[in-house]
Design a protein around this motif. Structure first.
Motif, short mmCIF file in Angstrom:
data_model
loop_
_atom_site.label_atom_id
_atom_site.label_comp_id
_atom_site.label_asym_id
_atom_site.label_seq_id
_atom_site.Cartn_x
_atom_site.Cartn_y
_atom_site.Cartn_z
N VAL A 23 0.84 -1.20 0.00
CA VAL A 23 0.00 0.00 0.00
C VAL A 23 0.88 1.25 0.00
O VAL A 23 0.65 2.20 -0.75
N ALA A 24 1.93 1.21 0.83
CA ALA A 24 2.81 2.38 0.92
C ALA A 24 3.52 2.63 -0.41
O ALA A 24 3.65 3.78 -0.84
N GLY A 25 3.95 1.56 -1.06
CA GLY A 25 4.63 1.72 -2.35
C GLY A 25 3.72 2.39 -3.37
O GLY A 25 4.12 3.35 -4.04
N GLY A 26 2.50 1.91 -3.48
CA GLY A 26 1.55 2.52 -4.41
C GLY A 26 1.25 3.95 -4.02
O GLY A 26 1.20 4.85 -4.88
N ALA A 27 1.08 4.17 -2.71
CA ALA A 27 0.74 5.52 -2.24
C ALA A 27 1.86 6.49 -2.57
O ALA A 27 1.61 7.64 -2.98
N LEU A 28 3.09 6.03 -2.43
CA LEU A 28 4.23 6.90 -2.74
C LEU A 28 4.19 7.32 -4.20
O LEU A 28 4.36 8.51 -4.54
N TRP A 29 3.91 6.35 -5.08
CA TRP A 29 3.90 6.66 -6.51
C TRP A 29 2.73 7.60 -6.85
O TRP A 29 2.84 8.48 -7.69
N GLY A 30 1.60 7.36 -6.17
CA GLY A 30 0.47 8.27 -6.38
C GLY A 30 0.78 9.65 -5.84
O GLY A 30 0.41 10.67 -6.43
N ALA A 31 1.51 9.68 -4.70
CA ALA A 31 1.81 10.97 -4.08
C ALA A 31 2.63 11.86 -5.00
O ALA A 31 2.42 13.08 -5.03
N LYS A 54 0.89 17.88 -9.09
CA LYS A 54 -0.34 18.57 -9.49
C LYS A 54 -0.63 19.74 -8.54
O LYS A 54 -0.92 20.85 -8.95
N ALA A 55 -0.50 19.46 -7.24
CA ALA A 55 -0.86 20.46 -6.26
C ALA A 55 0.13 21.63 -6.27
O ALA A 55 -0.27 22.79 -6.17
N VAL A 73 -6.20 18.50 -0.92
CA VAL A 73 -7.17 17.47 -1.29
C VAL A 73 -6.66 16.66 -2.48
O VAL A 73 -6.75 15.43 -2.50
N TYR A 74 -6.10 17.35 -3.48
CA TYR A 74 -5.54 16.64 -4.64
C TYR A 74 -4.49 15.64 -4.19
O TYR A 74 -4.49 14.47 -4.59
N THR A 75 -3.57 16.12 -3.33
CA THR A 75 -2.49 15.24 -2.90
C THR A 75 -3.04 14.04 -2.14
O THR A 75 -2.69 12.89 -2.44
N THR A 76 -3.94 14.32 -1.18
CA THR A 76 -4.51 13.21 -0.40
C THR A 76 -5.20 12.21 -1.30
O THR A 76 -5.03 10.99 -1.15
N ALA A 77 -5.99 12.72 -2.25
CA ALA A 77 -6.73 11.81 -3.13
C ALA A 77 -5.77 10.92 -3.91
O ALA A 77 -6.00 9.71 -4.03
N MET A 78 -4.69 11.50 -4.42
CA MET A 78 -3.76 10.68 -5.19
C MET A 78 -3.02 9.68 -4.30
O MET A 78 -2.72 8.56 -4.73
#
Lengths: 444, 402
Positions: free
Chosen positions: B164-172, B178-179, B281-286
């Motif tokens: 989960v953390a790996g994916g979250a990092l890439w999304g972040a 963007k933000a 919000v953008y960052t959290t969502a990603m």
């Protein structure tokens, strides 16, 4: 430069000079100083890291037996590049980099300086390897991207989001291969590509404009449909070589000088003899020449003709366009279908334009890259094409540098994508799409 | 499901300020037309699929030249080809307990990654990067899974969280870009997909990720202590996927953060005026979207003793986009769409093995057609002459800016 200087001259004896600079201007300056400083520092390191400054270069694309390259002192070149970037750094430090075209030219110069220094550093201290001209490969690899970017610009300027470029590429590639095999002519392959590109474009148009499907959704679905259909159809072509020859063994476009076209081939042959630029621009296939014409054609069409004005107006403010009597959806249809022509040609590159028979997922994500080029180029055909060329350059460079061993190949392979992220985040930033992009229009 | 199930965009937040807490119980008539249209869309896609099956079948093609003398041959062959194929599709995916198990296992990653796309979509972000986030999640979960030695249970939990953390990092990364700089998430997520696959290949070339005694770019398999416990051919990950769906539903419809996401998705300018921190919000969502894609990766890598390989993710990340779109960007819809897509892809294999030997690529076509028809209710209703119930509620598309 845009710092507003407010002088109050009307109170004699007491002159207040208030230097007002907005935050965006300060940020821009900081950004430029930081980037130029990094470039200058890297170039300095390149210059100091080189032991044997002799590099060999050729102006052709490939090293041949009778052309082993000309020798050159690379170190001087790196110092020269360093000079350019230091001058740019100083200009940025005193905030004298103008906005607009001249500022862009300075940035591009620094970019070129960096790449020249980088290439020389990569090839220095290597006795046998020769710098080959990366530009012919750049043009070649950028061709489908430019076509895709033109398609994207046309659609989106008219207010129809086109994420489906990848889908148009896939079907274009498949039917180009089929047509070329069936008619035993590479040029017929281009026709097949165009027809397939237009077919997907008309699906895009009908669902976007008639049924008001969310266009981002639509684009993704059309890609999925094109992927599914082409792999389904490919699985239908039997392995029997007799039948396969008629369906998926296309003729490939030859570079123009070898293609024996009347009039054109001799001209191309003469032009190819121009040093450096000749092989880059003219030792190419018919598709590349069509690409040159297309960029000019789309740019002129969009910015110099009445139709282009209409296209841009329906993309910015369809209601206003409607009020003055422009048939919004008709203009949008025309733009999307014309875009399909270019996207189909781009698709044809993947089969008859380069490698031959169609393979599953032949376009390998290039449609997405073309989409990125559209956004990086801010929906302008010329800038989008330049972004596409940048990609082509990065790809060519990484494939040439991959076996030098100075940089890890994995990092090189990732560099085009990394560079795009840096370019988009650092320089392009917030982009403004056409105002009505993605909004279907119904006459009320 | 209320009226907003007909739109992939969030319900316009300003119009219903208290909506999440006090939504009136829905009348049956509200969601019935939408379900009917979806079923009709599936039926329509199957009809087109039937035509493709018929004309790709060898026996059918052989009967064509003498169609006018013996038309019955053509219809019989076509009927048997279509019948065989669809029967195999059905029985292969839900025909037995075993088949249902495979379908559920196949659906789990689609659901998780689809939820990620859904969540980002509701916040006005178009996340094409599920594939990259998934690869990073797999990389992290896999690394923890086959190098660390931890007690069973804890090991699984740590590997799951790492994924989960790996994916979250890439999304972040995409979210922060963007933000902070306004870089368009469509470009950055596409590029991050390529970077993730380059990173994966790079890591697989390193000793730490090499399977001893193998020359393939393949990692050692995940330890037993880090794999999901299995029941029959089902594993615990399936339940985790459904829990995740529930969590996302709660997050979107019941939490403050979810309300902010939907508000920003509906109108970022209005949300900013209302005092919301749009970049945050953008960052959290990603980050959450990426985390969900990372969770999807654990379904594969921790689900069946898998090892990391360059092709392990297949096209799950891209299919997730279609799943989210078919689910109209609602958690429940995404779950149903994920199950449907899982069933189709499992059934496709059975279809290819059936007497009609219809290529499994057909299911890809079916998936795309279903989404296309669902997205265009006006077309389906027009073709089937259904009563024009909700065509005026057709999705009004939005532009790049969200």
């Amino acid at each position: 430069m845009s710092a507003a200087v407010v002088t109050e001259q009307d109170s004699p004896g007491e002159v207040d000079v208030v230097d007002v600079r907005d935050r965006a201007d300060v940020r821009r300056q900081v950004k430029l100083v930081v980037v130029f400083a990094i470039v200058a520092a890297l170039l300095l390191w390149f210059a100091l890291d080189i032991n044997d400054p002799t590099v060999k270069y050729i102006t052709g694309e490939r090293v041949t037996a009778d052309d082993r390259g000309t020798e050159l002192n690379g170190l001087n070149l790196v110092w020269g590049c360093l000079g350019i970037s230091v001058i740019a750094l100083l200009l940025a430090a005193v905030n004298r980099i103008p906005r607009g075209v001249l500022g862009t030219v300075i940035s591009i110069l620094v970019g070129i300086a960096f790449f020249v220094g980088f290439i020389v550093w990569s090839y220095a201290d290597q006795t046998t390897l020769v710098i080959a001209n990366p530009l012919p490969g750049t043009v070649k690899l950028a061709t489908p991207l430019v076509f895709g970017a033109l398609a994207g610009c046309l659609c989106e300027r008219a207010g129809v989001i086109n994420i489906a470029i990848e889908g148009q590429f896939l079907t274009g590639a498949f039917f180009a291969s089929v047509f070329s095999s069936m008619f035993y002519s590479a040029e017929m392959g281009l026709v097949g590509g165009i027809l397939a590109g237009v077919a997907i474009a008309s699906l895009l148009a009908v669902f976007a404009m008639r049924y008001h499907v969310n266009q981002v959704v639509l684009g993704v679905v059309l890609i999925a449909l094109a992927t599914g259909l082409t792999s389904f159809l490919l699985s239908q072509i039997p392995d029997d070589p007799k039948i396969k020859g008629y369906l998926n063994e296309p003729l490939i476009l030859a570079p123009m000088p070898d293609a024996n076209m009347p009039i054109l081939s001799p001209v191309a042959e003469t032009l190819t003899k121009i040093p450096v630029l000749g092989p880059t621009l003219f030792n190419q296939t018919l598709l590349v020449y069509i690409m040159y014409v297309s960029v000019v054609f789309v740019t002129v069409l969009m910015f110099q003709t009445k139709w282009g004005l209409r296209v841009r107006s329906v993309g910015e403010h369809p209601k206003a366009a409607d009020t003055v009597g422009i048939k919004v959806n008709r203009v949008r249809w025309q733009a999307v279908l014309l875009g399909g022509v270019f996207a189909g040609l781009g698709g044809a590159w993947f089969t008859v334009g380069s490698t031959g028979s169609f393979d599953q997922d032949a376009s390998a994500g290039n449609g997405f890259i073309a989409l990125a080029a559209v956004i990086m180029g801010r929906w302008h055909p010329v800038w989008a094409s330049l972004s596409a060329l940048f990609f082509g350059f990065m790809w060519t460079l990484q494939s040439q540098l991959a076996f030098l061993g100075k940089m890890p190949p994995e990092l090189l392979r990732a560099s085009p994508y990394l560079a795009t992220i840096i370019a988009v985040a650092g320089f392009v930033g917030r982009v403004r799409p056409p105002a009505a992009d993605g909004e279907p229009y119904t006459k009320s | 499901m209320s009226t907003d199930t007909t739109t992939p965009e969030p319900a316009k937040a300003p119009e219903q300020p208290k909506a999440p807490a006090k939504r009136p119980p829905m009348a049956a008539a509200d969601w019935l037309p939408s379900v009917r249209t979806t079923l009709a869309a599936i039926a329509l896609a199957l009809v087109i699929g039937a035509v493709l099956i018929a004309f790709s079948n060898e026996a059918v093609i052989k009967s064509l030249p003498y169609f006018f003398s013996y038309p019955w041959d053509f219809f019989r062959e076509a009927g048997s080809a279509v019948g065989n194929s669809y029967w195999a599709l059905l029985t292969g995916s839900v025909g037995s307990g075993h088949a249902i198990g495979i379908t559920l296992v196949r659906s789990a990653p689609l659901i998780c990654a689809g939820l990620g796309v859904t969540l980002a979509f509701r916040a006005g972000l178009f996340n094409i990067g599920a594939q990259g986030q998934l690869l990073l999640g797999a990389l992290a979960a896999g690394y923890v899974g086959f190098t660390w030695h931890l007690p069973p249970g804890i090991h699984l939990l740590v590997a799951l969280l790492a994924g989960v953390a790996g994916g979250a990092l890439w999304g972040a990364i995409a979210g922060v870009l963007k933000a902070r700089t306004g870089a368009h998430e469509v470009i950055t997520t596409i590029m991050l997909n390529y970077l993730a696959s380059a990173l994966l290949i790079y890591c697989l070339g390193k000793n730490a990720f090499q399977r001893p005694g193998s020359d393939n770019t393949q990692s050692p398999p995940v330890f037993d202590s880090a794999t999901f416990p299995t029941v029959g051919n089902l594993h615990l990950g399936v339940i985790v996927a459904f829990l995740a769906a529930g969590l996302v539903w709660w997050l979107l419809n019941r939490s403050t953060l979810g309300f902010e996401m939907r508000a920003v998705g509906a109108n970022p300018d209005a949300s900013r005026t209302a005092g919301m921190n749009v970049p945050a919000v953008y960052t959290t969502a990603m980050v959450i979207a990426g985390g969900l894609a990372g969770l999807a990766a654990t379904m594969g890598i921790l689900g069946h003793h898998d090892s990391l390989s360059p092709t392990m993710a297949g096209t799950i990340g891209f299919d997730a986009i279609t799943v989210a779109l078919l689910g109209r960007a609602t958690p429940l819809g995404t779950v149903l769409a994920g199950l449907l897509f899982g069933a189709l892809s499992v059934g496709g294999v059975a279809m290819q093995a059936s007497a009609a030997s219809t290529p499994k690529e057909l299911t890809q076509v079916l998936q795309a057609l279903i989404v296309l028809f669902v997205a265009a209710p006006a077309l389906v209703q027009g073709m089937l002459r259904m009563k024009d119930t909700d065509s005026n509620k057709t999705v009004m598309a939005k532009g790049w800016g969200g």
